[in-house]
Design an enzyme around this catalytic site. Sequence first.
Site, PDB file in Angstrom:
ATOM      1  N   GLU A 206     -31.381 -15.629   6.937  1.00  0.00           N
ATOM      2  CA  GLU A 206     -31.336 -16.259   5.607  1.00  0.00           C
ATOM      3  C   GLU A 206     -32.598 -15.919   4.801  1.00  0.00           C
ATOM      4  O   GLU A 206     -33.312 -16.790   4.312  1.00  0.00           O
ATOM      5  CB  GLU A 206     -31.151 -17.788   5.727  1.00  0.00           C
ATOM      6  CG  GLU A 206     -29.809 -18.134   6.363  1.00  0.00           C
ATOM      7  CD  GLU A 206     -29.362 -19.585   6.194  1.00  0.00           C
ATOM      8  OE1 GLU A 206     -30.142 -20.425   5.718  1.00  0.00           O
ATOM      9  OE2 GLU A 206     -28.205 -19.875   6.558  1.00  0.00           O
ATOM     10  N   GLU A 325     -23.492 -17.683  11.554  1.00  0.00           N
ATOM     11  CA  GLU A 325     -23.561 -19.155  11.527  1.00  0.00           C
ATOM     12  C   GLU A 325     -22.336 -19.632  10.756  1.00  0.00           C
ATOM     13  O   GLU A 325     -22.116 -19.199   9.616  1.00  0.00           O
ATOM     14  CB  GLU A 325     -24.836 -19.649  10.835  1.00  0.00           C
ATOM     15  CG  GLU A 325     -26.092 -19.409  11.647  1.00  0.00           C
ATOM     16  CD  GLU A 325     -27.343 -19.995  11.004  1.00  0.00           C
ATOM     17  OE1 GLU A 325     -27.257 -20.995  10.270  1.00  0.00           O
ATOM     18  OE2 GLU A 325     -28.426 -19.414  11.244  1.00  0.00           O
ATOM     19  N   GLN A 376     -23.910 -25.545  16.073  1.00  0.00           N
ATOM     20  CA  GLN A 376     -24.673 -24.942  17.141  1.00  0.00           C
ATOM     21  C   GLN A 376     -24.138 -25.473  18.481  1.00  0.00           C
ATOM     22  O   GLN A 376     -23.345 -26.409  18.474  1.00  0.00           O
ATOM     23  CB  GLN A 376     -26.152 -25.242  16.981  1.00  0.00           C
ATOM     24  CG  GLN A 376     -26.708 -24.734  15.644  1.00  0.00           C
ATOM     25  CD  GLN A 376     -28.234 -24.786  15.572  1.00  0.00           C
ATOM     26  OE1 GLN A 376     -28.929 -25.149  16.507  1.00  0.00           O
ATOM     27  NE2 GLN A 376     -28.757 -24.413  14.407  1.00  0.00           N
TER      28      GLN A 376
HETATM   29  O1  AHR Z   1     -27.948 -24.201  11.531  1.00  0.00           O
HETATM   30  C1  AHR Z   1     -28.894 -24.910  10.791  1.00  0.00           C
HETATM   31  C2  AHR Z   1     -29.556 -24.056   9.728  1.00  0.00           C
HETATM   32  O2  AHR Z   1     -28.605 -23.647   8.800  1.00  0.00           O
HETATM   33  C3  AHR Z   1     -30.162 -22.758  10.209  1.00  0.00           C
HETATM   34  O3  AHR Z   1     -31.443 -22.934  10.698  1.00  0.00           O
HETATM   35  C4  AHR Z   1     -30.182 -21.929   8.964  1.00  0.00           C
HETATM   36  O4  AHR Z   1     -30.071 -20.557   9.246  1.00  0.00           O
HETATM   37  C5  AHR Z   1     -29.007 -22.453   8.176  1.00  0.00           C
HETATM   38  O5  AHR Z   1     -29.356 -22.743   6.880  1.00  0.00           O
END
Ligand code: AHR
Length: 516
Positions: A206, A325, A376
């Site tokens: 990001e 993600e 996650q």
């Molecule tokens: O997954 C949580 C956060 O979300 C991560 O650290 C970031 O990459 C995203 O904005």
Amino acid sequence: MQNRVTRRSFVAAAGTSAFAVLAQRKGFSAATEEKSIEVRLNREIGTIQPTLHGHFSEHLGSCIYGGIWVGRNSPVPNISGFRKAAVDYLKELGLVVLRWPGGCFADDYHWRDGIGPVEKRPKTVNIHWGNYTEDNSFGTHEFIQFCRLIEAEPYLAGNVGSGTPEELRDWVEYCNYPSGSTLADERARNGSPEPFRVRYWGVGNENWGCGGNMTPEEYAGHFRRFASFIRPFGDTRPFLIACGPSRNDLEWTRRFMENMHRRTMLHGYAMHFYSNAKAESTKFTPEIARAQLATFAAMEKAIQDQRALLDKWDPERRIGLLIDEWGVWDRISRDDEQRYGRLWQQITMRSATAAALGLNVFHRQADKLVMCNIAQTVNVLHSLLLTEHDRCVRTSTYYAFELMKPHRGRKSVVVENPDTDPLALSVSASVRDKTLVLSMVNPRVDTTISAKVSLAGGQADGGEARMLHHADMNAYNWFDKPNVIVPRPAKVEARGATVRAELPPLAILTAMIRLA
Ligand code: AHR
């Protein structure tokens, strides 16, 4: 209360694409609709790479510390410091690939802080996730050991934001150079004479935001420079992954690619796509659930749009598109965060439905994707496992992944769905060795779907199905009630050219169909 569709309503509805049987009769709480779709067994899309079922773990909240890692001297049952229940459950599921150490954390992580004798590791501050003191007791060796225990392939996210090209090239050498260099010998002294053979390397995360607030032009320059110093060592060729857009930001992709005049080291391009919601996870209303679940149609469009744009520079698709993600990001409760850590949210039947919608999208777009990692793994956002002290429970999302597992490595085939509503019945289909794997997800919160699947190019000869469902979309598995939402056998009719199954609101069904 669940709806039941009688054979009569099934037959009465046949032949219509969206026939609503308003079944508000006694005992019926939801309308029933018949939906007809077609699966083209001979029209292959591509192989469903097992890495489309990948995962992500960050130094955030209680994902690593307290979740995966409890420490060697912990009263919590552990294997060399790793929570035993987490190892057992994740190994059983098969995690395929695991990304670490972030997320935002990655762009302020200095890998040397996490190697060598634990008592000598520095105490650093996790500036992204609450300014807590990070003792670095979970570092590269621990991560690799965890991956080996659960049989997942490691994916390391490198630091571009606050790091240097030298630091990242050294991490690659430390991990992958077989022996004889100072860094490889240091790795051996730290307990691993064998190289780690890490293939997947993220070059930043990001970088349009927490990874340095860069413009696409600036990031492209950084990518080229960092990538120039990352080399194959021994038998390991690094697969370098660039930071892609948030959601379907085509401007980021266009400007990044326009500035990538040398692309030899660009192997993967990672989009992030979260599905936000305006409610805490156990307080969803039908309206909020609809809004969140509809985002998966937007994610599918984003995959198509981003791939089409990449194709302009990369028509042979040498650069793989990832979503490294994704998942649901509900409104986070402060009380929950205080008790369980940052970005903790409960995982409900609706969360599992969202996960299954995502996986179905990836299967259908298997020709455009090389990896997808849900965010996650433990105790953060869209988790597979939740833990507290010595307790660990498999969430409904864990079981959504389990139901989808048979698709891994099979050929995805075309599904013709005339219903273009963002909350249409979601279907993915894959084939191998005379077996069709059919996954159907009903994203509607108030409608039972009678699915009629016509097979083109083959005949069914029976099959079995399992379904994940709970009548309450806000229901969840908990430590004292771990089996509230688990897959259960379900009815499927599979004869000749037709497969039929019934899905109550927010249900996930996978059928294994024998092909004649
Ligand atoms: O997954 C949580 C956060 O979300 C991560 O650290 C970031 O990459 C995203 O904005």
